[in-house]
Scaffold this motif. Structure first.
Motif, short mmCIF file in Angstrom:
data_model
loop_
_atom_site.label_atom_id
_atom_site.label_comp_id
_atom_site.label_asym_id
_atom_site.label_seq_id
_atom_site.Cartn_x
_atom_site.Cartn_y
_atom_site.Cartn_z
N ARG A 178 -23.69 -64.75 -55.13
CA ARG A 178 -23.62 -65.59 -56.32
C ARG A 178 -23.91 -64.79 -57.59
NH1 ARG A 178 -27.80 -68.21 -59.61
NH2 ARG A 178 -28.99 -68.72 -57.75
N LEU A 219 -19.30 -71.38 -56.64
CA LEU A 219 -17.97 -71.94 -56.90
C LEU A 219 -17.81 -72.38 -58.36
CD1 LEU A 219 -17.35 -74.08 -53.69
CD2 LEU A 219 -16.39 -71.84 -54.24
N CYS A 224 -14.61 -66.08 -58.93
CA CYS A 224 -15.37 -65.82 -57.70
C CYS A 224 -14.47 -65.58 -56.49
CB CYS A 224 -16.34 -66.97 -57.41
SG CYS A 224 -15.55 -68.54 -57.00
N LEU A 228 -15.69 -64.39 -52.79
CA LEU A 228 -15.50 -65.20 -51.59
C LEU A 228 -14.77 -64.41 -50.51
CD1 LEU A 228 -14.47 -68.54 -53.33
CD2 LEU A 228 -16.64 -68.10 -52.15
N PHE A 242 -11.97 -70.20 -45.90
CA PHE A 242 -11.28 -69.52 -46.99
C PHE A 242 -10.18 -68.65 -46.39
CE2 PHE A 242 -15.43 -70.49 -48.81
CZ PHE A 242 -15.07 -70.99 -50.04
N LEU A 250 -6.91 -69.61 -55.13
CA LEU A 250 -8.05 -69.51 -56.03
C LEU A 250 -7.85 -68.39 -57.05
CD1 LEU A 250 -11.08 -70.09 -53.63
CD2 LEU A 250 -9.99 -71.71 -55.17
N ALA A 262 -16.27 -76.10 -59.87
CA ALA A 262 -16.46 -76.07 -58.42
C ALA A 262 -15.59 -77.12 -57.73
CB ALA A 262 -17.94 -76.29 -58.08
N ARG A 265 -12.10 -75.93 -57.24
CA ARG A 265 -11.97 -74.98 -56.12
C ARG A 265 -12.03 -75.71 -54.78
NH1 ARG A 265 -14.85 -71.46 -59.87
NH2 ARG A 265 -13.54 -69.62 -60.27
N LEU A 266 -12.89 -76.71 -54.67
CA LEU A 266 -12.96 -77.48 -53.43
C LEU A 266 -11.62 -78.19 -53.17
CD1 LEU A 266 -16.52 -79.08 -53.66
CD2 LEU A 266 -15.77 -77.34 -52.03
#
Length: 400
Positions: A178, A219, A224, A228, A242, A250, A262, A265-266
């Motif tokens: 992170r 996220l 990122c 990831l 992923f 992404l 976030a 991205r989800l």
């Protein structure tokens, strides 16, 4: 950014004045209490913070901090006395004050510690060098481990032996990635990456809440995808979550000139095959997050179908995010995205101009037919791109 610029920024930080009452009651002028961690690190970097809270470290015991805080008229709360932490509140700003600590016995996250007065020993118990930076009431940096250079170089580096730091708390694996995304420009140190790989098979005992909190913060970073991908590569994240397809999506999403959240991205993960529903348990995703994801997914379906009027009407707050997702997932050009956003924004926010009461006043009898007719008229109104006004809609009413 030069070292001199960073130190000047720290010396002139507004929060130093805001925190002065706390410094003053805890012997800050004598160097017995200093600000530490994020507020110092991000001030040096000129990085905006989402929180106004301040962390401090002190040589004083928690009981002394409580007593002095109350005597100074501050709000004083024993929020974590067993860990040496007291929260003082001044003018609505919370300052979390933790007594310096040293390890007595080390056995993972539950190591037994004792309070101390050795600033360097306290620094060595922290995770990354950029988080072991302290600042006195005078705005002068105290850097016992030489973390300033790492901070300014955007180098996320474990303090001492990465394996030892991770063994103290395995959540630091997730924190490392992170921070690499938030403060390290997604550059990964080889030694740290190897340590994370060695620990990858031992992360199952971590609580879902702690992992989920770190992952959602990851996220939420501007970029990122590369981080990831590295987490998948070393076994910290499952490849099924992923996939290469998801990671590519992404990357395309991050390349767009729009803020990425976030939730976006989800949604991209879910639309590329990830079992996001399972993450509700695995990461303890909140009901609010799941509800937000559902709304965004519904908006995305309309965007992918270029149903601009319905998107503008049903999801005014999600329309831009949905169009961005459609752009990334379906590999549209930026020009397509810009035109779609312009079209939808030009429609504004709309309210359906009639209600059931209007239909009853128009002669319909109460019953399920009223609801069905409202839905039919709403569909006509949307398909007209809101050209039909109230009178025009009422002329379309079907009488039983």
């Amino acid at each position: 950014m030069s070292r001199e610029q960073a130190l000047t920024r720290l010396a002139q930080a507004d929060w130093l004045d805001a925190a002065r009452p706390v410094f003053d009651c805890l012997d800050g002028a004598m160097g017995r209490t200093r600000a530490v961690g994020g507020i110092v690190r991000d001030t040096l970097l000129g990085r905006p913070r989402g929180s106004t809270d301040i962390d401090m470290a002190t040589e004083l015991t928690p009981d002394e901090v409580l007593a002095r805080g109350k005597a100074a008229g501050l709000g004083a709360h024993p929020t974590g006395v067993e860990h040496g932490t007291v929260t003082l509140v001044h003018d609505g700003r919370a300052v979390e004050v933790t007594t310096l600590r040293r390890d007595v016995e080390t056995f993972g996250r539950h190591a037994r510690v004792a309070f101390g007065t050795d600033w360097t020993e306290d620094a060595r118990r922290r995770d990354f060098t950029m988080n072991a930076l302290y600042c006195g009431v005078d705005g002068v940096l105290f850097d016992p481990l030489g973390g300033l250079e790492d901070c300014l170089e955007r180098r996320v580096r474990f303090i001492g032996d990465p394996d030892a730091r991770i063994a103290e708390d395995r959540l630091r694996v997730y924190r490392y990635f992170r921070f690499a995304a938030s403060h390290g420009e997604q550059r990964l140190e080889e030694q740290a990456l190897a340590a994370c790989m060695r620990a990858a098979g031992e992360l199952g005992a971590l609580s879902a809440e702690r992992v989920g909190s770190e992952m959602m913060r990851l996220l939420a970073q501007p970029k990122c995808a590369a981080t990831l991908a590295a987490m998948v590569r070393v076994g910290v994240l499952a490849a099924a979550l992923f996939s290469p397809q998801a990671l590519k999506a992404l990357e395309r999403l991050e390349a767009l000139p729009l803020p990425i959240t976030a939730d976006m991205r989800l949604a991209a993960m879910e639309l590329t095959g990830a079992q996001v529903a399972a993450l509700r348990v695995e990461w303890r995703l909140s009901n609010a997050t799941m509800a937000s994801l559902g709304q965004l997914t519904a908006a995305l379906e309309l965007a992918r179908a270029a149903n601009w009027a319905e998107l503008a009407y049903r999801h005014p707050e999600r329309r831009t995010q949905a169009i961005a997702l459609a752009t990334a997932l379906d590999q549209h050009a930026i020009a397509w995205m810009n035109e779609a956003i312009s079209t939808v924004e030009g429609m504004g926010s709309r309210n359906f101009p009639i209600s059931g009461a209007d239909l009853l006043a128009h002669g319909m009898k109460p019953g399920p037919e009223v609801g069905a007719e409202l839905k039919r008229l709403e569909r006509l109104w949307i398909e007209s791109r809101f050209e039909l006004d109230r009178d025009g809609l009422l002329e379309q009413v079907r009488q039983p």
